[in-house]
Design a protein around this motif. Sequence first.
Motif, PDB file in Angstrom:
ATOM      1  N   VAL A 116      -4.373   3.121  -1.593  1.00 30.38           N
ATOM      2  CA  VAL A 116      -4.483   3.955  -0.313  1.00 30.38           C
ATOM      3  C   VAL A 116      -5.093   3.130   0.717  1.00 30.38           C
ATOM      4  O   VAL A 116      -6.060   2.458   0.377  1.00 30.38           O
ATOM      5  CB  VAL A 116      -5.528   5.190  -0.589  1.00 30.38           C
ATOM      6  N   LYS A 175       0.819  -1.137   0.107  1.00 29.90           N
ATOM      7  CA  LYS A 175       0.147   0.014   0.109  1.00 29.90           C
ATOM      8  C   LYS A 175       1.037   1.229   0.003  1.00 29.90           C
ATOM      9  O   LYS A 175       1.985   1.176   0.429  1.00 29.90           O
ATOM     10  CB  LYS A 175      -0.818  -0.011   1.208  1.00 29.90           C
ATOM     11  N   LEU A 216      -1.434  11.436  -5.852  1.00 30.01           N
ATOM     12  CA  LEU A 216      -0.906  10.164  -5.142  1.00 30.01           C
ATOM     13  C   LEU A 216       0.462   9.898  -6.267  1.00 30.01           C
ATOM     14  O   LEU A 216       1.281   9.486  -5.685  1.00 30.01           O
ATOM     15  CB  LEU A 216      -1.877   9.156  -5.255  1.00 30.01           C
ATOM     16  N   VAL A 263      -9.103   4.911  -5.141  1.00 32.44           N
ATOM     17  CA  VAL A 263      -8.572   4.737  -3.975  1.00 32.44           C
ATOM     18  C   VAL A 263      -8.063   3.576  -3.604  1.00 32.44           C
ATOM     19  O   VAL A 263      -6.921   3.204  -3.224  1.00 32.44           O
ATOM     20  CB  VAL A 263      -9.545   5.533  -2.791  1.00 32.44           C
ATOM     21  N   LEU A 295      -9.104   5.822   4.163  1.00 30.24           N
ATOM     22  CA  LEU A 295      -9.682   6.972   3.696  1.00 30.24           C
ATOM     23  C   LEU A 295     -10.725   7.553   4.533  1.00 30.24           C
ATOM     24  O   LEU A 295     -11.236   6.797   5.224  1.00 30.24           O
ATOM     25  CB  LEU A 295     -10.441   6.640   2.316  1.00 30.24           C
ATOM     26  N   VAL A 304       0.202   6.509   3.107  1.00 33.56           N
ATOM     27  CA  VAL A 304      -0.723   7.601   3.179  1.00 33.56           C
ATOM     28  C   VAL A 304      -2.093   7.686   3.626  1.00 33.56           C
ATOM     29  O   VAL A 304      -2.766   6.348   3.761  1.00 33.56           O
ATOM     30  CB  VAL A 304      -1.066   8.059   1.639  1.00 33.56           C
ATOM     31  N   THR A 305      -2.594   8.460   4.458  1.00 35.59           N
ATOM     32  CA  THR A 305      -4.043   8.519   4.758  1.00 35.59           C
ATOM     33  C   THR A 305      -4.678   9.697   4.076  1.00 35.59           C
ATOM     34  O   THR A 305      -4.173  10.710   3.842  1.00 35.59           O
ATOM     35  CB  THR A 305      -4.092   8.811   6.414  1.00 35.59           C
ATOM     36  N   LEU A 306      -5.688   9.435   3.440  1.00 34.04           N
ATOM     37  CA  LEU A 306      -6.433  10.383   2.569  1.00 34.04           C
ATOM     38  C   LEU A 306      -7.588  11.014   2.748  1.00 34.04           C
ATOM     39  O   LEU A 306      -8.598   9.936   3.342  1.00 34.04           O
ATOM     40  CB  LEU A 306      -6.799   9.624   1.234  1.00 34.04           C
TER      41      LEU A 306
END
Lengths: 235, 235
Positions: free
Chosen positions: B101, B74, B231, B96, B104, B77-79
Amino acid sequence: MNLLLLEAADLVAADRAVVRDRRLTHIHEVHRAEAGERLRVGLLGGDMGMARLLRLTPDEAELAIELDRAPPAKLPVTLLLALPRPKMLRRVLQTVAAMGVPRLILLNSYRVEKSFWQTPFLEPQAIREQLLLGLEQARDTVLPEVVIEKRFKPFVEDRLPGLAAGTRGLLGHPGDHPPCPRALNEPVTLAIGPEGGWIPYEVEKLAAAGLQPVQLGERILRVETAVSALLARLF
Amino acid sequence: MNLLLLEAADLVAADRAVVRDRRLTHIHEVHRAEAGERLRVGLLGGDMGMARLLRLTPDEAELAIELDRAPPAKLPVTLLLALPRPKMLRRVLQTVAAMGVPRLILLNSYRVEKSFWQTPFLEPQAIREQLLLGLEQARDTVLPEVVIEKRFKPFVEDRLPGLAAGTRGLLGHPGDHPPCPRALNEPVTLAIGPEGGWIPYEVEKLAAAGLQPVQLGERILRVETAVSALLARLF
């Protein structure tokens, strides 16, 4: 619609425009604008600026316009896409226009279903409609050129080498290739394959025409996602 | 569907699965597979590998499976996304999941229409369905976590600072900000605004929680395009 796009035919004077059609509907229903309000406008193929809404009726909107700045720069790229399925085609056309691709070539490939070439979304008026949506989204005024190439071999053998000459030729293709480069400062010719990818014969032909295979990682992305991801990484 | 995703309930033995539902339809209609053929498979939350189609009837497909490799990594990142309009939400969930990701957060914002929170596409089963489509597209087996935060202020004041601690906090926002960085090698907390953007109060609050505004150029991109572009540039 982040930019109201005017066409030459909408101008009733050098600084005055009258708008009807879907743009009027948008002013009524989405902007919910009233006379006196200011809107961002651009002249198709020309400059951008602001407009003041002089008069708004159910039938038309009259605007005083002042165009004082150039549209954003395009990316230095020619994008070659295996023709996507019709529904995806429409979104890809918007994305291409929004991201600032100046020239798109829709190409045949072994894995493009023959029926895709029959879609009404390939008619010039339908293509233009999606491109306009992309320009309105991104705030640009200059339509990309869209070229349709229904025959892979003659295009790739006879015309692509000339198009790719003097540019960095890249072929987005999953597999054991070098990673897609970043932040290039040179013109690029970029080819993206169909769902299922180019077949080996096509990769060979495209490579012979000057496009080097590069990859974006293990994940297989939809065409639309691959287009925005590759462009954002390249430039 | 580039990967047939199996769930634990599909397993009839450690190396054998039986599939019905939309996946069976896909095997029949899209793969047009026949007994003996090999398909790429993955176990939801587990490993990936190949399957041999032992038996295919209108009612079910039986597969001999061999799972021998881990799913792709993965992104770190935290989106954080202002809740998009329902139609866009579905596509964004796919994007996503496809891009890898792992987490989310769907957040309220002043410019999120209240009606968006009423959509059935926010029900857990509907979210899961779109995420699965993204995993099948990209060939991944691990569902992202989706968190719904209907109240901007308490989330951003009380929980976001902790989430963003130890990460590079970024806020994608058009305007006169530093350009979005490239090729980061550290965990990121990335926030992307609604159509029309965050309002200044929200930008202030997000910045106070540790997210630095960055921009991707003059063009205003749709949420889905902005997600894949940001991204691809960041990682």
